[in-house]
Design a protein around this motif. Structure first.
Motif, short mmCIF file in Angstrom:
data_model
loop_
_atom_site.label_atom_id
_atom_site.label_comp_id
_atom_site.label_asym_id
_atom_site.label_seq_id
_atom_site.Cartn_x
_atom_site.Cartn_y
_atom_site.Cartn_z
N PRO A 161 0.83 -1.21 0.00
CA PRO A 161 0.00 0.00 0.00
C PRO A 161 0.87 1.25 0.00
CG PRO A 161 -0.05 -1.11 2.14
CD PRO A 161 0.64 -2.03 1.20
N ALA A 162 0.30 2.35 -0.45
CA ALA A 162 1.09 3.57 -0.63
C ALA A 162 1.71 4.07 0.66
CB ALA A 162 0.21 4.67 -1.24
N PHE A 163 1.03 3.91 1.79
CA PHE A 163 1.56 4.44 3.04
C PHE A 163 2.80 3.67 3.51
CE2 PHE A 163 -1.27 1.13 4.57
CZ PHE A 163 -0.62 0.60 5.67
N ILE A 164 3.02 2.49 2.93
CA ILE A 164 4.25 1.74 3.20
C ILE A 164 5.25 1.93 2.06
CG2 ILE A 164 5.24 -0.58 3.48
CD1 ILE A 164 2.68 -1.44 4.82
N ALA A 165 4.77 1.86 0.84
CA ALA A 165 5.66 1.91 -0.32
C ALA A 165 6.36 3.26 -0.45
CB ALA A 165 4.87 1.60 -1.60
N LEU A 166 5.65 4.38 -0.26
CA LEU A 166 6.27 5.69 -0.47
C LEU A 166 7.38 5.97 0.54
CD1 LEU A 166 3.14 7.82 -1.46
CD2 LEU A 166 4.90 6.84 -2.95
N PRO A 167 7.17 5.74 1.86
CA PRO A 167 8.31 5.88 2.77
C PRO A 167 9.45 4.93 2.45
CG PRO A 167 6.25 5.88 4.00
CD PRO A 167 5.91 5.49 2.60
N ALA A 168 9.11 3.71 2.00
CA ALA A 168 10.16 2.76 1.63
C ALA A 168 10.96 3.27 0.43
CB ALA A 168 9.54 1.40 1.30
N GLY B 221 15.84 5.17 -1.74
CA GLY B 221 16.51 6.12 -2.61
C GLY B 221 17.65 6.84 -1.92
N MET B 222 17.44 7.23 -0.67
CA MET B 222 18.51 7.91 0.07
C MET B 222 19.67 6.96 0.34
SD MET B 222 16.33 10.31 2.70
CE MET B 222 17.78 11.26 3.21
N LEU B 223 19.37 5.72 0.67
CA LEU B 223 20.44 4.74 0.88
C LEU B 223 21.21 4.47 -0.41
CD1 LEU B 223 18.69 2.15 3.25
CD2 LEU B 223 20.47 3.82 3.85
N ALA B 224 20.48 4.40 -1.53
CA ALA B 224 21.14 4.15 -2.81
C ALA B 224 22.04 5.32 -3.18
CB ALA B 224 20.09 3.92 -3.90
N GLY B 225 21.57 6.57 -2.96
CA GLY B 225 22.40 7.73 -3.25
C GLY B 225 23.66 7.75 -2.39
N ALA B 226 23.50 7.40 -1.11
CA ALA B 226 24.66 7.35 -0.21
C ALA B 226 25.61 6.24 -0.63
CB ALA B 226 24.19 7.15 1.23
N ALA C 152 2.47 6.61 -6.62
CA ALA C 152 3.14 7.89 -6.83
C ALA C 152 2.85 8.81 -5.65
CB ALA C 152 2.67 8.54 -8.13
N PHE C 153 3.68 9.81 -5.47
CA PHE C 153 3.43 10.80 -4.44
C PHE C 153 2.17 11.59 -4.80
CE2 PHE C 153 7.92 9.99 -3.71
CZ PHE C 153 7.95 9.91 -2.33
N PRO C 154 1.29 11.81 -3.85
CA PRO C 154 0.02 12.49 -4.17
C PRO C 154 0.24 13.93 -4.60
CG PRO C 154 0.28 12.21 -1.79
CD PRO C 154 1.37 11.42 -2.43
N GLU C 155 -0.59 14.38 -5.54
CA GLU C 155 -0.56 15.75 -6.00
C GLU C 155 -1.51 16.58 -5.15
OE1 GLU C 155 -1.67 15.25 -10.04
OE2 GLU C 155 0.33 14.60 -10.69
N PHE C 156 -1.10 17.80 -4.80
CA PHE C 156 -1.95 18.64 -3.94
C PHE C 156 -2.32 19.96 -4.60
CE2 PHE C 156 2.39 19.89 -2.99
CZ PHE C 156 2.32 21.26 -2.89
#
Length: 348
Positions: free
Chosen positions: A113-120, A125-130, A187-191
Motif C-alpha cells: 500500500p502507498a503508506f508503506i511503499a512511499l516511505p520505503a 533512494g537515500m540509501l542508494a544515493g549514499a 506515486a506521491f500524491p498531487e496537492f
C-alpha cells in the motif's frame, strides 16, 4: 598629500551587495540577450511578455517552476553540504539516478500500500544515493583521493545502468516506450495541479538541514573539519569519519531528488531522467553561498531560467541559442557576485 583610490576584496560580503550585484548583472545579461534577439529579427518585448505569461503569469507555469525546484533544491543541498566543508560532490547526477533506480524497484516489483511503499521509496533512494558515493567518500576520507574526479566518473556509470535497465530487463513491454520502464504502481500524491508532495518534503528537507547544521554538534564539528582539519584533529574530532558522513549525507540528498523525480513527476524510470539536475545543483549551491535557506530562492531562479529556455524553444529559437542564453545568465550572476566583493578605499 592627495588620497589614492584602491579596491580591496571583502572577506565577508554583505547580503545587500550580493543582491545589488546580481540584479545589475542580470539586467546586463538580459540587455545583451535583447540586443541579440533584435539583431535576429525577433521582438524582445514580445518574447519577454510570452516568457512572463508562460512562467509566473499562469498557474501552469507556476506548477512547472515548482516541479523544477523540487530536484534542484535537493541537488543544490547535496552540493552545498559538501562545499560547506571544502568537499565537492560532482556526482550528484549519478546519485539522482541511483535514488531513482532504487525507488523504481519498489514501485515496479512490490504491491505494498502507498503508506508503506512511499516511505520505503524514500529510504531506499537515500540509501542508494549514499551507497553510490560511498567509494569516492571513503577514498577521500582515508586515502586523500580527490572526490571531484571519482564522483564525476560515476555519473556516466549510473546513466548507462539506467539505460540498460530501461531498455533491457525493466523495459516497458506494454506500450513499448523507448528507454523507459512501465509506469510505477504508486506515486506521491498531487496537492496543487501537477505539484506533488515531494515539493513540500524537499522544502522541509532544506529547512531542516539548515537548522540542523546550525544548531547541532555534528554541524559544528564538520565545519571545524572543513575550515581547519589540523585544529579539528588536535581537538579530538575525527576528520576522516566526518568527511565520510558529510559525503554520505550529500549522496542521500541527491538520491532523494531522484525518488521525487521518478515517483512524483515522471512516474517511470527512463534515460535522461536526471535532466542535468545534478550539475545544475552545483550552480544552485554556489548561488546560495553560505546559507542553506538561500538554496530555495537559488533553486527558484534556476527553475525560472530552465522554464524560460523551454518557452523560448517553442518560438523556434534553437536549443543551442537557449543554452547560450542560460550560460550567459549564470556567468553574469557569478561575475556580479565577484564584483560585489570589491569595495573602493581611499589611502593617503
Amino acid at each position: 598629500m592627495s588620497a589614492v583610490s584602491h579596491r580591496t576584496r571583502l572577506t565577508v560580503v554583505p547580503s545587500y551587495r550580493i543582491a545589488i550585484g546580481r540584479g545589475l548583472s542580470i539586467l546586463a545579461a538580459l540587455s545583451i540577450v535583447a540586443i541579440t534577439l533584435a539583431a535576429m529579427g525577433r521582438s524582445p518585448i514580445e518574447l519577454a511578455g510570452l516568457v512572463v505569461r508562460s512562467t509566473v503569469g499562469s498557474r501552469f507555469g507556476i506548477e512547472d517552476l515548482a516541479l523544477f525546484m523540487t530536484p534542484l533544491m535537493l541537488t543544490g543541498a547535496a552540493v552545498w553540504v559538501g562545499i560547506r566543508v571544502n568537499l565537492w560532490n560532482i556526482g550528484a547526477e549519478g546519485q539522482v539516478y541511483a535514488g531513482a533506480t532504487a525507488a523504481t524497484a519498489i514501485g515496479l516489483f512490490t504491491h505494498w500500500p502507498a503508506f508503506i511503499a512511499l516511505p520505503a521509496m524514500i529510504v531506499a533512494g537515500m540509501l542508494a544515493g549514499a551507497a553510490w558515493i560511498f567509494v569516492p567518500a571513503a577514498a577521500r576520507a582515508w586515502l586523500s583521493v580527490s572526490e571531484i574526479v571519482t564522483s564525476l566518473l560515476l555519473n556516466f556509470v549510473a546513466s548507462l545502468l539506467v539505460y540498460y535497465l530501461a531498455t533491457g530487463p525493466w523495459a516497458d513491454r506494454v506500450t513499448g516506450a523507448l528507454a523507459s520502464t512501465e509506469r510505477l504502481h504508486m506515486a506521491f500524491p498531487e496537492f496543487w495541479g501537477a505539484v506533488h508532495l515531494g515539493f513540500i518534503l524537499a522544502l522541509a528537507t532544506v529547512i531542516g538541514l539548515g537548522v540542523g547544521l546550525a544548531k547541532s554538534r555534528f554541524g559544528y564539528e564538520t565545519a571545524v573539519c572543513g575550515s581547519n582539519p589540523q585544529a579539528a584533529h588536535y581537538a579530538g574530532i575525527g576528520v576522516a569519519p566526518r568527511i565520510l558522513a558529510v559525503l554520505l549525507l550529500s549522496g542521500a540528498l541527491a538520491g532523494l531528488a531522484g525518488v521525487f523525480e521518478v515517483a512524483g513527476t515522471v512516474h517511470r524510470l527512463q534515460g535522461g531522467l536526471a535532466n542535468n539536475y545534478g550539475y545544475l545543483g552545483i550552480v544552485v549551491a554556489l548561488l546560495a553561498r553560505g546559507s542553506c535557506l538561500a538554496l530555495i530562492p537559488a533553486a527558484l531562479l534556476m527553475a525560472l531560467i530552465l522554464d524560460t529556455g523551454i518557452v523560448l524553444q517553442t518560438t523556434q529559437i534553437s536549443s543551442s541559442a537557449v543554452l547560450a542564453i542560460t550560460g550567459l545568465l549564470v556567468l553574469a550572476i557569478a561575475a556580479g557576485d565577484e564584483l560585489a566583493a570589491y569595495v573602493r578605499v581611499n589611502r593617503t
